[in-house]
Design a protein around this motif. Structure first.
Motif, PDB file in Angstrom:
ATOM      1  N   GLY A 179       1.071  -1.239  -0.218  1.00  0.00           N
ATOM      2  CA  GLY A 179      -0.175  -0.051  -0.142  1.00  0.00           C
ATOM      3  C   GLY A 179       0.524   1.215  -0.316  1.00  0.00           C
ATOM      4  O   GLY A 179       0.433   2.320  -0.136  1.00  0.00           O
ATOM      5  N   THR A 180       2.411   1.377   0.296  1.00  0.00           N
ATOM      6  CA  THR A 180       2.922   2.501   0.227  1.00  0.00           C
ATOM      7  C   THR A 180       3.396   2.676  -1.017  1.00  0.00           C
ATOM      8  O   THR A 180       3.677   1.919  -2.434  1.00  0.00           O
ATOM      9  CB  THR A 180       4.877   1.876   0.692  1.00  0.00           C
ATOM     10  N   TRP A 181       3.212   3.859  -1.174  1.00  0.00           N
ATOM     11  CA  TRP A 181       3.507   5.025  -2.643  1.00  0.00           C
ATOM     12  C   TRP A 181       5.260   4.816  -2.968  1.00  0.00           C
ATOM     13  O   TRP A 181       5.983   4.896  -1.970  1.00  0.00           O
ATOM     14  CB  TRP A 181       3.500   6.067  -2.520  1.00  0.00           C
ATOM     15  N   VAL A 182       5.040   4.157  -4.184  1.00  0.00           N
ATOM     16  CA  VAL A 182       7.176   3.856  -4.633  1.00  0.00           C
ATOM     17  C   VAL A 182       6.976   4.295  -6.052  1.00  0.00           C
ATOM     18  O   VAL A 182       5.575   4.784  -6.931  1.00  0.00           O
ATOM     19  CB  VAL A 182       7.668   2.476  -5.191  1.00  0.00           C
ATOM     20  N   LEU A 183       7.797   5.547  -6.539  1.00  0.00           N
ATOM     21  CA  LEU A 183       7.786   6.034  -7.722  1.00  0.00           C
ATOM     22  C   LEU A 183       9.714   4.906  -8.696  1.00  0.00           C
ATOM     23  O   LEU A 183      10.502   4.815  -7.650  1.00  0.00           O
ATOM     24  CB  LEU A 183       8.693   7.431  -7.530  1.00  0.00           C
ATOM     25  N   VAL A 230       3.931  16.611  -6.209  1.00  0.00           N
ATOM     26  CA  VAL A 230       4.660  16.632  -6.936  1.00  0.00           C
ATOM     27  C   VAL A 230       5.982  17.213  -6.804  1.00  0.00           C
ATOM     28  O   VAL A 230       6.922  16.757  -7.519  1.00  0.00           O
ATOM     29  CB  VAL A 230       3.935  17.698  -8.208  1.00  0.00           C
ATOM     30  N   GLN A 231       5.824  17.874  -5.904  1.00  0.00           N
ATOM     31  CA  GLN A 231       7.983  18.404  -5.450  1.00  0.00           C
ATOM     32  C   GLN A 231       8.506  17.327  -4.681  1.00  0.00           C
ATOM     33  O   GLN A 231       9.105  17.112  -4.962  1.00  0.00           O
ATOM     34  CB  GLN A 231       7.134  19.488  -3.908  1.00  0.00           C
ATOM     35  N   PRO A 235       6.141  19.108 -15.938  1.00  0.00           N
ATOM     36  CA  PRO A 235       5.518  18.349 -14.672  1.00  0.00           C
ATOM     37  C   PRO A 235       3.943  17.810 -15.030  1.00  0.00           C
ATOM     38  O   PRO A 235       3.239  17.854 -13.811  1.00  0.00           O
ATOM     39  CB  PRO A 235       4.991  19.792 -13.476  1.00  0.00           C
ATOM     40  N   GLU A 236       3.379  17.140 -15.992  1.00  0.00           N
ATOM     41  CA  GLU A 236       2.822  16.844 -16.498  1.00  0.00           C
ATOM     42  C   GLU A 236       2.141  15.242 -16.138  1.00  0.00           C
ATOM     43  O   GLU A 236       2.876  14.732 -16.747  1.00  0.00           O
ATOM     44  CB  GLU A 236       1.421  17.207 -18.009  1.00  0.00           C
ATOM     45  N   ILE A 258       4.906   9.508 -16.436  1.00  0.00           N
ATOM     46  CA  ILE A 258       5.186  11.429 -17.393  1.00  0.00           C
ATOM     47  C   ILE A 258       7.090  10.501 -18.082  1.00  0.00           C
ATOM     48  O   ILE A 258       7.652   9.658 -17.246  1.00  0.00           O
ATOM     49  CB  ILE A 258       5.728  12.078 -15.896  1.00  0.00           C
ATOM     50  N   ALA A 259       6.705  11.072 -18.765  1.00  0.00           N
ATOM     51  CA  ALA A 259       8.454  10.994 -19.403  1.00  0.00           C
ATOM     52  C   ALA A 259       9.215  11.539 -18.918  1.00  0.00           C
ATOM     53  O   ALA A 259       9.341  12.871 -18.601  1.00  0.00           O
ATOM     54  CB  ALA A 259       8.059  11.753 -20.656  1.00  0.00           C
ATOM     55  N   VAL A 260      10.813  11.115 -18.792  1.00  0.00           N
ATOM     56  CA  VAL A 260      11.859  11.476 -17.740  1.00  0.00           C
ATOM     57  C   VAL A 260      12.602  11.461 -18.907  1.00  0.00           C
ATOM     58  O   VAL A 260      13.142  10.942 -19.564  1.00  0.00           O
ATOM     59  CB  VAL A 260      12.012  11.071 -16.439  1.00  0.00           C
TER      60      VAL A 260
END
Length: 97
Positions: free
Chosen positions: A15-19, A44-45, A62-63, A82-84
């Motif tokens: 349940g934790t958020w990951v990127l 977002v920051q 930042p979309e 999002i594209a990086v």
């Protein structure tokens, strides 16, 4: 077809958020940042700081594109993409001399 690299933010089984950053490397080698919490959703920051820590930056603004998938009978799974690009592009042309 997904343009790589691409960052995605989702929740893990816990349940934790990951990127994580999708690259052409094998799945287990993708850079990942665990926010270590269920709520609130990372801002977002916070996502930008996580990307920086992983060596990436947002490619074109930042979309974040939000998506939901349904795993029957489980509830929807929410994720964003999002594209990086690498934060420090490799220098072209050697030492410039």
């Amino acid at each position: 077809m997904t343009s790589l690299p691409q960052a995605r933010m989702a929740t893990q089984a816990s349940g934790t958020w990951v990127l994580y950053v999708l690259t052409d490397a094998p799945l287990l080698e993708w850079p990942m940042y665990d926010f270590g919490r269920v709520a609130p959703m990372p801002t977002v920051q916070e996502r930008v700081r996580a990307l920086t820590a992983l060596g990436y930056a947002v490619a074109d603004g930042p979309e974040w594109e939000w998506n939901a998938t349904r795993h029957s009978p489980a509830p929807r799974h929410l994720w964003a993409a999002i594209a990086v690009r690498p934060a420090t592009p490799a220098s072209a042309g050697g030492d410039g001399a």
